[in-house]
Design an enzyme around this catalytic site. Structure first.
Site, mmCIF file in Angstrom:
data_model
loop_
_atom_site.group_PDB
_atom_site.id
_atom_site.type_symbol
_atom_site.label_atom_id
_atom_site.label_comp_id
_atom_site.label_asym_id
_atom_site.label_seq_id
_atom_site.Cartn_x
_atom_site.Cartn_y
_atom_site.Cartn_z
ATOM 1 N N HIS A 32 31.739 57.055 55.569
ATOM 2 C CA HIS A 32 31.107 55.912 56.234
ATOM 3 C C HIS A 32 31.298 56.027 57.751
ATOM 4 C CE1 HIS A 32 31.065 53.498 52.380
ATOM 5 N NE2 HIS A 32 31.965 54.426 52.110
ATOM 6 N N HIS A 281 26.018 53.471 56.197
ATOM 7 C CA HIS A 281 27.023 53.230 55.181
ATOM 8 C C HIS A 281 27.001 54.319 54.139
ATOM 9 C CE1 HIS A 281 29.939 50.474 53.987
ATOM 10 N NE2 HIS A 281 29.351 49.421 54.487
ATOM 11 N N GLU A 433 48.097 35.234 41.587
ATOM 12 C CA GLU A 433 48.667 36.483 41.073
ATOM 13 C C GLU A 433 48.206 37.702 41.871
ATOM 14 O OE1 GLU A 433 47.187 34.214 39.222
ATOM 15 O OE2 GLU A 433 48.752 33.471 37.878
ATOM 16 N N HIS A 494 46.099 32.668 26.234
ATOM 17 C CA HIS A 494 47.417 32.887 26.829
ATOM 18 C C HIS A 494 48.225 33.968 26.116
ATOM 19 C CE1 HIS A 494 46.416 29.526 29.245
ATOM 20 N NE2 HIS A 494 47.636 29.374 29.743
HETATM 21 C C1 LIG Z 1 36.972 45.746 45.844
HETATM 22 C C2 LIG Z 1 35.860 46.623 46.324
HETATM 23 N N1 LIG Z 1 34.625 46.427 45.882
HETATM 24 C C3 LIG Z 1 33.621 47.243 46.291
HETATM 25 C C4 LIG Z 1 33.855 48.277 47.145
HETATM 26 C C5 LIG Z 1 32.733 49.237 47.555
HETATM 27 N N2 LIG Z 1 32.405 49.045 48.972
HETATM 28 C C6 LIG Z 1 32.821 49.875 49.925
HETATM 29 S S1 LIG Z 1 32.349 49.413 51.448
HETATM 30 C C7 LIG Z 1 31.534 48.066 50.836
HETATM 31 C C8 LIG Z 1 30.833 47.121 51.747
HETATM 32 C C9 LIG Z 1 31.793 46.547 52.633
HETATM 33 O O1 LIG Z 1 31.168 45.747 53.555
HETATM 34 P P1 LIG Z 1 31.982 45.381 54.854
HETATM 35 O O2 LIG Z 1 33.350 45.056 54.513
HETATM 36 O O3 LIG Z 1 31.181 44.365 55.565
HETATM 37 O O4 LIG Z 1 32.030 46.723 55.660
HETATM 38 P P2 LIG Z 1 30.878 47.297 56.602
HETATM 39 O O5 LIG Z 1 29.713 47.569 55.721
HETATM 40 O O6 LIG Z 1 30.574 46.245 57.569
HETATM 41 O O7 LIG Z 1 31.508 48.501 57.162
HETATM 42 C C10 LIG Z 1 31.650 48.008 49.462
HETATM 43 C C11 LIG Z 1 31.035 46.957 48.630
HETATM 44 C C12 LIG Z 1 35.186 48.454 47.571
HETATM 45 N N3 LIG Z 1 35.526 49.444 48.380
HETATM 46 N N4 LIG Z 1 36.158 47.607 47.167
#
Ligand SMILES: Cc1ncc(C[n+]2csc(CCOP(=O)(O)OP(=O)(O)O)c2C)c(N)n1
Ligand SMILES: [Mg+2]
Length: 689
Positions: A32, A281, A433, A494
């Site tokens: 990225h 991205h 949690e 539970h």
């Molecule tokens: C818990 C989780 N869900 C999904 C992803 C896959 N993922 C990687 S980057 C991203 C988008 C993140 O958006 P943002 O935080 O706004 O970062 P930006 O695109 O602005 O760099 C996703 C969904 C992940 N890394 N972690």
């Protein structure tokens, strides 16, 4: 090499971070680039002007922490570690004189065995404080680190030594982190605890993978954080380095609460066609776009991995000098502290190595045989208290279930961790949690012995954090109680079923389900000594007999994961009964009946599959001789995986459905957990021979 036309050295540094990220992602053909490009200015200002961090001593105790919660922006962090000249470390975190990330490593981004994996990994790279990637976790880790700093200052601070533990915790997060519950849980607790040592920088670029955030996210994050009890500052231009410096200065000099800096940035900044689109991205910009972007930065278009003259020097003059001086001053301060408070200084040195103080185990109780016995959650509470009073840096708590999990530290002086009493050992995590787990990881990364507790069923809620603790090999301790359908009337919502199997399936995690109070004592004895091993302790709600260890084998056998608890005369059994936790006493009773009938039976207590699998083949075969195929495995949980010990012809008495709401004795009868059923199945096994 041609140098970029740029008259401002800071700007040159910022664009170096950006172009290194672009080039590394391009070379790897994955990753990225967009987030590092948008975040380079703030990261540069933070590292070079604010972070109290000595690149030559990356694990200096009082360093400021930097967490990149949006771990997909890993190249941002790798560029900083490279440019700042962070050095490598040995297995005790002592610095080496070689760089953590030489340029060669940036060129190896995302390749097998490199120190620049796709997402930052704490173990892989010196200078990386925590493993991130699953969004939101880093925010929780940062809250844990901030609690750890407060606790260290509270517990070890003395008049004249206010600066011994005064470091700050900085974290960067993105929209994704802000959408994740784990970050919200942790931020809510951080506000409650008034962690004014914590600064979270929110990369408010309005974009995630699917597109603009308005697809799924329209709340006012700033207002939400204000409601949590945070101070919120805004910087409306991701290139406004003066504005960022002002915001960081405000935090640094006058925060009374945790601080959120909402920073508007442009993803893929400078890339003419890809900025502000999801194209920045998850994929490289492509050679043509890289050229155009470099041109926009005033960079030689055909350069690659270029660090212009003056950039390394700028980092040395900034973070290098400031961090070096701060660390040297601290060393002197610590020497003075050691002279005045030698015992406390020794404690700090001991905890830093994750060692234990002398006498840590001197009060571990031995439980007398008792047919009525006590719940393992009860003995767990007693043993935990007996150890924790001799190990000051054991801190922890529960997700609002103290009366049930029995993990509250009650000994004199234990206290509760609050904004006003930061030396308190008990942490009220609230009903959170997942946040608890992420915070525990942060505490453990600061070398406190962190535990957290709750109902075993809700380990699911914390699983994302549990898993990262396992990925990082950090010695967090989970104490999960109410471990089976044994919870009875609370019913299927539970009653854990698949939880044991699922945690046993998790690499690096040790699961321990002790069978009586003395196995509980042994389980803690094992757990507390671990330096790189997360452990999940699984305890009952209901009372279990305390076995007579003059009659049965010593509980110390638990250290090997599984052991022969009771055996046939002469040691040559015809049938083996295997149990864990609450089922151990049941199979012991069945064994007694079989023995009285003249059947040659053996009981194996198997509290930890992982520890048992670590033993050599000879030991494992001595406990479970391959020739003895008549076997009965009993566990009030999913049958999944028990074939391993039952063998192809052995029997498994376990759960094959969810439980039900009823008194325990009715459930046990219905699901076949009775001495009679164990006997019946054992006889069927013997008849097969
Ligand atoms: C818990 C989780 N869900 C999904 C992803 C896959 N993922 C990687 S980057 C991203 C988008 C993140 O958006 P943002 O935080 O706004 O970062 P930006 O695109 O602005 O760099 C996703 C969904 C992940 N890394 N972690
Ligand atoms: Mg975003």
């Amino acid at each position: 090499m041609a140098q970029p036309a740029f008259d401002n050295l800071d700007g040159l540094c910022v664009n170096t971070i950006r172009t290194l990220a672009m080039d590394a992602v391009q070379k790897a053909n994955s990753g990225h680039p967009g987030a590092p490009m948008g975040l380079a200015p703030v990261a540069y200002v933070l590292w070079n002007r604010f972070l109290n961090y000595d690149p030559k001593f990356p694990y200096w105790t009082n360093r400021d922490r930097f967490v990149l919660s949006n771990g997909h922006a890993s190249m941002l962090l790798y560029s900083l570690v490279h440019l700042a000249g962070v050095v490598d470390r040995d297995e005790h975190n002592k610095p080496k004189d070689t760089p953590s990330l030489p340029m060669e490593q940036l060129k190896q981004f995302r390749q097998f065995g490199s120190r620049t994996p796709g997402h930052p990994e704490q173990e892989a790279t010196s200078g990386i404080e925590t493993t991130t990637g699953p969004l939101g976790q880093g925010v929780g880790n940062a809250v844990g680190m901030a609690i750890a700093q407060k606790w260290m200052a509270g517990y070890y601070g003395r008049p004249g030594f206010e600066k011994l533990f005064d470091h700050k915790v900085y974290a960067i997060c993105g929209d994704g982190c802000m959408m994740e519950g784990v970050a919200s849980e942790a931020a809510s607790l951080a506000g409650h605890l008034k962690l004014n040592n914590l600064c979270l920088i929110y990369d408010d670029n309005g974009i995630t993978i699917d597109g603009h955030t308005h697809l799924a996210f329209s709340e006012d994050v700033a207002k939400r954080f204000e409601a949590y009890g945070w101070d919120v500052l805004r910087v409306n231009d991701g290139n406004d380095t003066a504005g960022m410096a002002a915001a960081l200065e405000t935090f640094n000099s006058s925060a009374t609460k945790p601080t959120l800096i909402v920073l508007k940035t442009v993803i893929g900044y400078g890339s003419p066609h890809k900025a502000d689109t999801h194209a920045a991205h998850g994929e490289p910009l492509g050679p043509d776009e890289i050229k155009l972007t470099k041109k926009a930065y005033g960079w030689p278009e055909d350069s690659s991995f270029l660090v212009p003259d003056g950039v390394y020097g700028r980092f040395q003059d900034g973070i290098g000098k400031r961090g070096g001086a701060a660390r040297a001053a601290w060393d002197k301060l610590f020497a003075d502290y050691k002279a005045k408070h030698p015992d406390l200084a020794t404690q700090i040195e001991t905890l830093e190595q994750r060692d234990l103080p002398a006498g840590w185990d001197k009060d571990i109780p031995v439980f007398p045989a008792d047919p009525k016995g006590l719940a393992t959650r009860e003995s767990s509470g007693q043993v935990l208290n007996a150890i924790a009073k001799n190990v000051p840096w054991i801190v922890g708590g529960s997700a609002d279930l103290n009366p049930s999990t029995k993990t509250f530290m009650k000994f004199e002086g234990a206290g509760v961790f609050t904004a006003k009493t930061p030396a308190g050992r008990n942490i009220h995590f609230g009903v959170r949690e997942h946040g608890m787990g992420a915070i525990m990881n942060g505490l453990a990364l600061s070398n406190l012995k962190a535990y957290g507790s709750g109902f075993f069923i809700f380990s699911d809620y914390g699983r994302g954090a549990l898993r990262l603790g396992a990925v990082m090999h950090i010695p967090v301790v989970y104490v999960f109680t109410h471990d089976s359908i044994g919870v009875g009337e609370d019913g299927p919502t539970h009653q854990p079923i698949e939880h044991l199997a699922s945690l046993r399936a998790m690499p690096n995690m040790v699961v321990l389900r002790p069978g009586d109070a003395n196995e509980v004592a042994e389980a803690y004895r094992y757990t507390v000594q671990q330096k790189h091993q997360p452990v999940t302790l699984v305890m009952t709600r209901q009372a279990l007999p305390t076995l007579d260890r003059t009659k049965y084998a010593p509980a110390a056998g638990l250290q090997k994961g599984g052991y022969v608890l009771a055996d046939a005369a002469g040691g040559k059994p015809d049938v083996i009964l295997i149990g864990t936790g609450s089922e151990v006493s049941m199979v012991v009773e069945a064994y007694e009946k079989l023995t009285a009938e003249g059947v040659k039976a053996r009981v194996v207590s198997l509290p930890s599959w992982e520890l048992f699998e670590k033993q050599d083949q000879a030991y494992r075969d001595s406990v479970l001789p391959p020739a003895v195929t008549a076997r009965v495995c009993v566990e009030m949980a999913a049958a999944f995986g028990w074939e391993r010990y039952a063998g192809p012809t052995g029997a498994i008495i376990a759960m094959r459905s969810f439980g039900a709401s009823a008194p325990l004795k009715d459930l046990m009868k219905h699901f076949g957990f009775s001495v009679e059923n164990v006997l019946k199945v054992a006889r069927e096994q013997l008849a097969k021979k």
